[in-house]
Design a protein around this motif. Structure first.
Motif, PDB file in Angstrom:
ATOM      1  N   VAL A 121       0.452  -1.437  -0.067  1.00  0.00           N
ATOM      2  CA  VAL A 121       0.114   0.009   0.111  1.00  0.00           C
ATOM      3  C   VAL A 121       1.044   0.897  -0.133  1.00  0.00           C
ATOM      4  CG1 VAL A 121      -1.981  -1.045   1.356  1.00  0.00           C
ATOM      5  CG2 VAL A 121       0.112   0.189   3.091  1.00  0.00           C
ATOM      6  N   SER A 122       0.324   2.716  -0.289  1.00  0.00           N
ATOM      7  CA  SER A 122       0.786   3.980  -0.732  1.00  0.00           C
ATOM      8  C   SER A 122       1.676   4.113   1.376  1.00  0.00           C
ATOM      9  CB  SER A 122       0.236   4.534  -0.604  1.00  0.00           C
ATOM     10  OG  SER A 122      -1.103   5.189  -0.120  1.00  0.00           O
ATOM     11  N   ILE A 123       2.718   4.869   1.504  1.00  0.00           N
ATOM     12  CA  ILE A 123       3.085   5.042   2.808  1.00  0.00           C
ATOM     13  C   ILE A 123       1.780   6.119   2.995  1.00  0.00           C
ATOM     14  CG2 ILE A 123       3.695   7.599   3.857  1.00  0.00           C
ATOM     15  CD1 ILE A 123       6.864   6.337   1.567  1.00  0.00           C
ATOM     16  N   SER A 124       0.861   6.781   2.609  1.00  0.00           N
ATOM     17  CA  SER A 124      -0.809   8.056   3.505  1.00  0.00           C
ATOM     18  C   SER A 124      -1.387   6.853   4.372  1.00  0.00           C
ATOM     19  CB  SER A 124      -0.926   8.516   2.398  1.00  0.00           C
ATOM     20  OG  SER A 124      -1.795   8.153   1.426  1.00  0.00           O
ATOM     21  N   THR A 125      -1.814   5.472   3.718  1.00  0.00           N
ATOM     22  CA  THR A 125      -2.009   4.417   3.821  1.00  0.00           C
ATOM     23  C   THR A 125      -2.359   3.673   5.153  1.00  0.00           C
ATOM     24  OG1 THR A 125      -3.365   4.158   2.294  1.00  0.00           O
ATOM     25  CG2 THR A 125      -3.566   2.909   3.913  1.00  0.00           C
ATOM     26  N   VAL A 126      -0.715   3.721   5.234  1.00  0.00           N
ATOM     27  CA  VAL A 126       0.102   3.044   6.559  1.00  0.00           C
ATOM     28  C   VAL A 126      -0.519   4.365   7.639  1.00  0.00           C
ATOM     29  CG1 VAL A 126       2.583   2.714   7.619  1.00  0.00           C
ATOM     30  CG2 VAL A 126       1.278   1.573   5.953  1.00  0.00           C
TER      31      VAL A 126
END
Length: 339
Positions: A15-20
């Motif tokens: 997933v993306s960093i923003s999702t994490v």
């Protein structure tokens, strides 16, 4: 392997960093399955978030700071334990700073390392420091010192009234020669308790004898030595009663009296302050003025958090003492009478 980063978690989870970031910060934009997947990956990789980065982004640490010069003794044990439990209940951590270094204290208070501060009176925070804190809108609650403005308040044990009432109690038992074992002369509680003691003596028109004010520094050994020294220096002036600045001082006083052959309370009554846990189990059980230490810890955290959340402004709250009569105080008896 180096320290696991948020990029590693994102790559591993696909997933993306923003999702994490959203999953770790509980931002309500992800579906439950994605959030659960990310959190499991982070846990498996032993990912530890960068709290400094989180602080820079949110401006909040979710930490409170307690500043004091000491945490030794039963008073502080009860106080810190109570504050810690209340912080946990409200979702905050508690950092305890034990130092006498003024520069360290002020840099931590003013440096934004905590969201709010709890200050024990002995730290010598002066009016200039308070003005600087007020200018920066530092949220603070003082223990045993009266400070009140929009962002600062106090939780006070009413030591003056407690000292007055404890002395009046001893007078009611027929005691006229009442000595006081003082704590630390720069501390609010110590000064207020002594002033209450003196006010009761004046009200009853008893003479005030400077020899009857001893310095025990709120310590058992300090009080033991002060009382023992007094008994050696003034064998003809043994008091009818001792009012001690706190319970550990009262225990030191009783030990000193016993070491010199005096019985408590048959020869001399002794009363303390605080009602620490050991007071009821000591021999004899200690008469004392109960200080609501645990409640003080709860109130100081609650008031501070409510100021941080902008739900209330600074205020002063006074907690009353409660006289607890046990076996260390007794109606005055003639020392020549058989007990």
């Amino acid at each position: 392997m180096g320290k696991v980063t948020i990029k590693d978690v994102a790559r591993e989870a696909g997933v993306s960093i923003s999702t994490v970031s959203n999953a770790l910060n509980d931002v309500d934009v992800l579906n439950p399955e994605t959030k659960s997947h990310v959190l499991k990956v982070a846990e498996r990789l032993n990912y530890v978030p960068n709290l400094n980065g989180k602080l820079l982004k949110s401006g909040k640490t979710k930490m409170l700071g307690f500043f004091t010069t000491s945490v030794s003794g039963p008073y502080f044990y009860t106080l810190v334990e109570s504050m810690s439990r209340e912080c946990d209940r409200l979702g905050y951590g508690l950092n305890v700073f034990v130092t006498k270094d003024k520069q360290v204290i002020m840099s931590n208070i003013m440096g934004g390392r905590v969201d709010g501060v709890i200050i024990f009176e002995e730290l010598k925070i002066d009016d200039k420091d308070i003005a600087a804190m007020e200018k920066d809108k530092i949220k603070a609650v003082f223990l045993d010192r009266e400070v009140q403005n929009e962002t600062m308040g106090s939780i006070i044990f009413d030591s003056y009234v407690a000292g007055y009432e404890a002395t009046k109690y001893l007078i009611s038992l027929g005691h006229k020669k009442i000595a006081y074992i003082s704590g630390v002369d720069t501390m609010f509680d110590s000064v207020q308790r002594k002033e209450g003691y003196l006010a009761a003596l004046r009200e009853c028109q008893f003479p005030i004898d400077g020899d009857y004010i001893l310095q025990g520094y709120f310590e058992e050994e300090g009080s033991y030595n002060a009382v023992k020294s007094f008994l050696h220096l003034h064998p003809g002036k043994v008091p009818d009663a001792f009012l001690a600045g706190n319970d550990v001082s009262a225990i030191g006083c009783i030990r000193a009296l016993k070491s010199q052959g005096y019985e408590v309370p048959q020869d001399v009554s002794v009363v303390g302050f605080d009602d620490i846990d050991i007071a009821q189990y000591f021999t004899p059980p200690l008469s004392t003025v109960r200080n609501q230490i645990a409640r003080q810890g709860i109130l100081v955290v609650d008031h501070l958090v409510r100021m941080i959340q902008k739900k209330e402004k600074g205020k002063i709250q006074k907690l009353p003492g409660e006289l607890v009569v046990r076996g260390s105080s007794h109606v005055k008896m003639n020392r020549n009478e058989p007990v």
